[in-house]
Design a protein around this motif. Structure first.
Motif, PDB file in Angstrom:
ATOM      1  N   LYS A  67       0.944  -1.023  -0.420  1.00 19.62           N
ATOM      2  CA  LYS A  67      -0.404  -0.260   0.195  1.00 19.62           C
ATOM      3  C   LYS A  67       0.860   1.092  -0.347  1.00 19.62           C
ATOM      4  O   LYS A  67       0.529   2.441  -0.667  1.00 19.62           O
ATOM      5  N   ILE A  68       1.703   1.050   0.773  1.00 20.05           N
ATOM      6  CA  ILE A  68       2.443   1.977   1.176  1.00 20.05           C
ATOM      7  C   ILE A  68       3.673   3.084  -0.591  1.00 20.05           C
ATOM      8  O   ILE A  68       3.269   3.791  -0.996  1.00 20.05           O
ATOM      9  N   ILE A  69       4.039   1.620  -1.125  1.00 18.63           N
ATOM     10  CA  ILE A  69       4.460   1.796  -1.871  1.00 18.63           C
ATOM     11  C   ILE A  69       3.876   2.065  -3.416  1.00 18.63           C
ATOM     12  O   ILE A  69       4.125   2.976  -4.490  1.00 18.63           O
ATOM     13  N   ASP A  70       2.630   1.876  -3.614  1.00 22.97           N
ATOM     14  CA  ASP A  70       1.471   2.667  -4.518  1.00 22.97           C
ATOM     15  C   ASP A  70       1.431   3.872  -4.040  1.00 22.97           C
ATOM     16  O   ASP A  70       0.921   4.791  -5.464  1.00 22.97           O
ATOM     17  N   LYS A  76       2.217   6.551  -6.750  1.00 24.75           N
ATOM     18  CA  LYS A  76       0.788   7.125  -7.329  1.00 24.75           C
ATOM     19  C   LYS A  76       1.569   9.434  -7.108  1.00 24.75           C
ATOM     20  O   LYS A  76       0.864   9.844  -8.603  1.00 24.75           O
ATOM     21  N   ILE A  77       1.854   9.720  -5.285  1.00 26.28           N
ATOM     22  CA  ILE A  77       2.331  10.773  -5.529  1.00 26.28           C
ATOM     23  C   ILE A  77       3.458  11.466  -6.807  1.00 26.28           C
ATOM     24  O   ILE A  77       3.337  11.968  -7.184  1.00 26.28           O
ATOM     25  N   ASN A  78       4.211   9.909  -7.063  1.00 27.05           N
ATOM     26  CA  ASN A  78       5.035  10.551  -8.096  1.00 27.05           C
ATOM     27  C   ASN A  78       4.808  10.631  -9.039  1.00 27.05           C
ATOM     28  O   ASN A  78       4.979  11.747 -10.057  1.00 27.05           O
ATOM     29  N   SER A  79       3.378  10.452  -9.669  1.00 26.91           N
ATOM     30  CA  SER A  79       3.293  10.584 -10.920  1.00 26.91           C
ATOM     31  C   SER A  79       2.739  11.625 -11.055  1.00 26.91           C
ATOM     32  O   SER A  79       3.016  12.446 -12.263  1.00 26.91           O
ATOM     33  N   LYS A  80       1.846  11.748  -9.958  1.00 26.93           N
ATOM     34  CA  LYS A  80       1.433  13.210 -10.626  1.00 26.93           C
ATOM     35  C   LYS A  80       2.653  14.201 -10.352  1.00 26.93           C
ATOM     36  O   LYS A  80       2.822  15.093 -10.313  1.00 26.93           O
ATOM     37  N   LYS A  81       3.824  14.319  -9.145  1.00 23.75           N
ATOM     38  CA  LYS A  81       4.940  15.099  -9.716  1.00 23.75           C
ATOM     39  C   LYS A  81       5.562  14.952 -10.276  1.00 23.75           C
ATOM     40  O   LYS A  81       6.137  16.573 -11.321  1.00 23.75           O
ATOM     41  N   GLY A  82       5.723  13.890 -11.869  1.00 19.28           N
ATOM     42  CA  GLY A  82       5.927  14.245 -12.845  1.00 19.28           C
ATOM     43  C   GLY A  82       5.379  15.073 -13.568  1.00 19.28           C
ATOM     44  O   GLY A  82       6.143  15.976 -14.962  1.00 19.28           O
ATOM     45  N   LYS A  83       4.312  15.235 -13.479  1.00 14.79           N
ATOM     46  CA  LYS A  83       3.323  16.460 -14.808  1.00 14.79           C
ATOM     47  C   LYS A  83       3.700  17.733 -13.852  1.00 14.79           C
ATOM     48  O   LYS A  83       3.534  18.350 -14.773  1.00 14.79           O
ATOM     49  N   ALA A  84       4.465  17.703 -12.383  1.00 14.55           N
ATOM     50  CA  ALA A  84       4.027  19.014 -12.532  1.00 14.55           C
ATOM     51  C   ALA A  84       6.060  20.061 -12.539  1.00 14.55           C
ATOM     52  O   ALA A  84       6.595  19.055 -13.019  1.00 14.55           O
TER      53      ALA A  84
END
Lengths: 86, 184
Positions: free
Chosen positions: B68-71, B75-83
């Motif tokens: 769950k922690i890895i997921d 998730k937050i890394n894929s969001k960060k990648g866009k910014a």
């Protein structure tokens, strides 16, 4: 009679030491504890161990859930558990 | 007959604080940690049939939590990648031209290693707490970890102050004995 006021038993000294770990011992209790500490080895070793425990717990920055949140989780989980069992 | 069995009725009481402490050391956000712990219990319930009984209940729940922690990080890394991330070294016009000395890492600051050691120590504390009688563990947790006032605990658990101090004394002695070997 007066002697007994300041000279306390080992158990009482340990009780004061416990309270002191949470900042709940008053000055007269601390004085009594310090007097006992001068001559009682059992109290000395208890105080040493108790202080270490407080330090270890403080350093660990250990956290736990607050009760309200735990109850919310329990509610949601109990609901899921009921569905799971039915 | 499997070595270990699951008893989900006891999960919240036995493991919620342990899992929470494990999570908060890794995600550093109370609300998110609470959500992850709840998700872990629910996922555990759903996949109970996959439990083989080789590992203990707690180890099994931790393995779910780790995923769950890895997921969560994925998730937050894929969001960060866009910014677009911009790092401004020196925006202040008054200090313009000064060297970046202040930005150098402070050697006395907390390091990842410290965090890891704290997490391990936290686990050891919960390990020892799990060996205490339920009431002792509860009072100790409320008083020492949560820092709740004596009066509030007495009201909540319906015990007298002298009762509380006897429980605390027993709990502290047992905890010190338990932690002595590795952490004192």
């Amino acid at each position: 009679m007066k002697k007994n006021v300041l000279f306390i038993s080992c158990e009482e000294a340990q009780h004061i030491c416990d309270k002191n770990q949470y900042g709940e011992a008053n000055w007269i209790e601390k004085l009594k504890l310090n007097i006992r500490l001068i001559y009682c080895r059992v109290t000395q070793s208890y105080v040493k161990q108790n202080k270490k425990l407080s330090k270890v717990i403080k350093n660990s920055e250990v956290k736990c859930m607050d009760n309200q949140c735990k109850e919310t989780i329990r509610k949601n989980f109990d609901k899921a558990l009921k569905e799971h069992n039915s | 007959m499997p070595k270990h069995q699951l008893n989900p009725n006891k999960w919240i009481d036995l493991y919620s604080d342990y899992l929470f402490n494990y999570t908060i050391a890794r995600v550093n956000d109370r609300e998110m940690a609470q959500d992850l712990v709840q998700d872990t219990f629910l996922a555990g319930l759903k996949s109970m049939k996959n439990f083989k009984g080789d590992a203990s209940e707690r180890t099994w729940l931790i393995s779910i939590l780790k995923r769950k922690i890895i997921d969560y990080y994925r998730k937050i890394n894929s969001k960060k990648g866009k910014a677009e991330v911009k790092i401004a070294y020196n925006n202040d016009s008054e200090t313009e031209g000064d060297w970046l000395e202040e930005r150098v890492a402070d050697p006395f600051d907390k390091t990842a290693e410290d965090d890891l050691q704290n997490a391990e120590l936290g686990n050891a504390i919960y390990e020892c707490l799990s060996k205490l009688p339920e009431k002792q563990a509860e009072v100790f947790k409320m008083k020492t970890i949560q820092g709740i006032e004596t009066e509030v605990i007495c009201n909540e658990l319906n015990i007298t102050a002298s009762n509380l101090w006897v429980i605390i004394h027993r709990a502290r002695t047992a905890m010190a004995d338990c932690l002595k070997e590795n952490w004192f």
